[in-house]
Design a protein around this motif. Structure first.
Motif, PDB file in Angstrom:
ATOM      1  N   ARG A  98       0.759  -1.011   0.455  1.00 59.65           N
ATOM      2  CA  ARG A  98      -0.365   0.181   0.509  1.00 59.65           C
ATOM      3  C   ARG A  98       0.319   1.536   0.043  1.00 59.65           C
ATOM      4  NH1 ARG A  98      -4.788   1.200   0.412  1.00 59.65           N
ATOM      5  NH2 ARG A  98      -5.950   3.805   1.480  1.00 59.65           N
ATOM      6  N   GLU A 102       0.362   4.721  -2.105  1.00 58.17           N
ATOM      7  CA  GLU A 102       0.135   5.725  -1.949  1.00 58.17           C
ATOM      8  C   GLU A 102       1.325   6.532  -2.106  1.00 58.17           C
ATOM      9  OE1 GLU A 102       0.164   5.434   2.589  1.00 58.17           O
ATOM     10  OE2 GLU A 102      -1.622   5.026   2.381  1.00 58.17           O
ATOM     11  N   ASN A 103       2.317   6.841  -2.566  1.00 55.25           N
ATOM     12  CA  ASN A 103       3.154   7.447  -3.721  1.00 55.25           C
ATOM     13  C   ASN A 103       3.757   8.108  -4.626  1.00 55.25           C
ATOM     14  OD1 ASN A 103       5.024   6.929  -1.587  1.00 55.25           O
ATOM     15  ND2 ASN A 103       6.076   5.320  -1.430  1.00 55.25           N
ATOM     16  N   GLU A 105       0.053   7.336  -6.032  1.00 57.77           N
ATOM     17  CA  GLU A 105      -1.011   8.762  -5.602  1.00 57.77           C
ATOM     18  C   GLU A 105      -0.322  10.261  -5.475  1.00 57.77           C
ATOM     19  OE1 GLU A 105      -3.837   9.830  -6.677  1.00 57.77           O
ATOM     20  OE2 GLU A 105      -4.692   7.712  -5.096  1.00 57.77           O
ATOM     21  N   THR A 185      -5.989   5.144  -4.805  1.00 58.86           N
ATOM     22  CA  THR A 185      -5.708   4.153  -3.392  1.00 58.86           C
ATOM     23  C   THR A 185      -7.451   3.454  -3.309  1.00 58.86           C
ATOM     24  OG1 THR A 185      -6.052   6.289  -1.877  1.00 58.86           O
ATOM     25  CG2 THR A 185      -4.093   5.540  -1.478  1.00 58.86           C
TER      26      THR A 185
END
Length: 206
Positions: A98, A102-103, A105, A185
């Motif tokens: 995850r 997130e990186n 995103e 995400t």
């Protein structure tokens, strides 16, 4: 615990990121074939010699977004193996990956452009697949270690990695196809929730 980077490491990291982002932006705007190493270096404010200190080719500059990609893989494996024994392997793997989602995103526009460049240049697809071979082998070995299985003889480690990987790819492709309208995400969470539920039939849509 990760040690903070020193000044030199931060500068090298920043230069890599600048060159990678610049390569993607120029390739997306003009086409990869129309962009040279010199174009990327000039736009990034460095010399071609400096460019080659970071990348072997313009294709690598497009594909290798982060200089610490190998370290990121190691960290994901560490998170996976450190998850409580009571956590199912699927959930542990999802949570381990995850932060990398997130990186992506966080660098949304760059990644949307990168995916467009890759789709427009089929030769890059094969390079992506080849570059992921080592990561796949390492992750499968980690799954086998956590589950007490043999990565060569047992089906489960490779199957789990393949299922999670393809679910992630499906979510990322949808994210790109709709221009990142829905947070990546959230799409990833939807995909993984469906996996965790056993991919039940969604039923007839009205």
């Amino acid at each position: 615990m990760n040690q903070p980077m020193g000044l030199r490491e931060r500068k090298k990291y920043a230069t890599h990121r600048t060159l990678a982002a610049t390569a993607v932006r120029l390739a997306a705007a003009h086409g990869l074939d129309q962009v040279t190493v010199e174009d990327i270096a000039t736009e990034a404010g460095v010399s071609p010699r400096t460019f080659f200190n970071y990348f072997a080719s313009k294709e690598d500059a497009v594909l290798i977004a982060y200089p610490d990609h190998e370290e990121r893989t190691r960290q994901a494996i560490d998170r996976f193996l450190a998850a409580p024994a009571t956590t199912p392997a699927l959930e542990a793997l999802i949570q381990a990956i995850r932060p990398d989602i997130e990186n992506i995103e966080a660098d949304r526009e760059e990644w949307l452009a990168r995916m467009s460049v890759i789709e427009a240049n089929p030769a890059l697809v094969s390079r992506v697949i080849a570059s992921q071979a080592g990561t796949q082998q390492t992750m499968v070995a980690a799954i086998a270690e956590r589950t007490g299985l043999d990565p060569e003889k047992d089906l489960y480690p490779g199957l789990l990695f393949g299922v999670v990987g393809h679910a992630m790819q499906a979510a990322v492709r949808r994210w790109h196809a709709f221009g990142g309208e829905e947070p990546l995400t959230e799409l990833i969470d939807q995909a993984w929730a469906a996996l965790a539920a056993g991919l039940p039939d969604p039923g007839t849509r009205h």
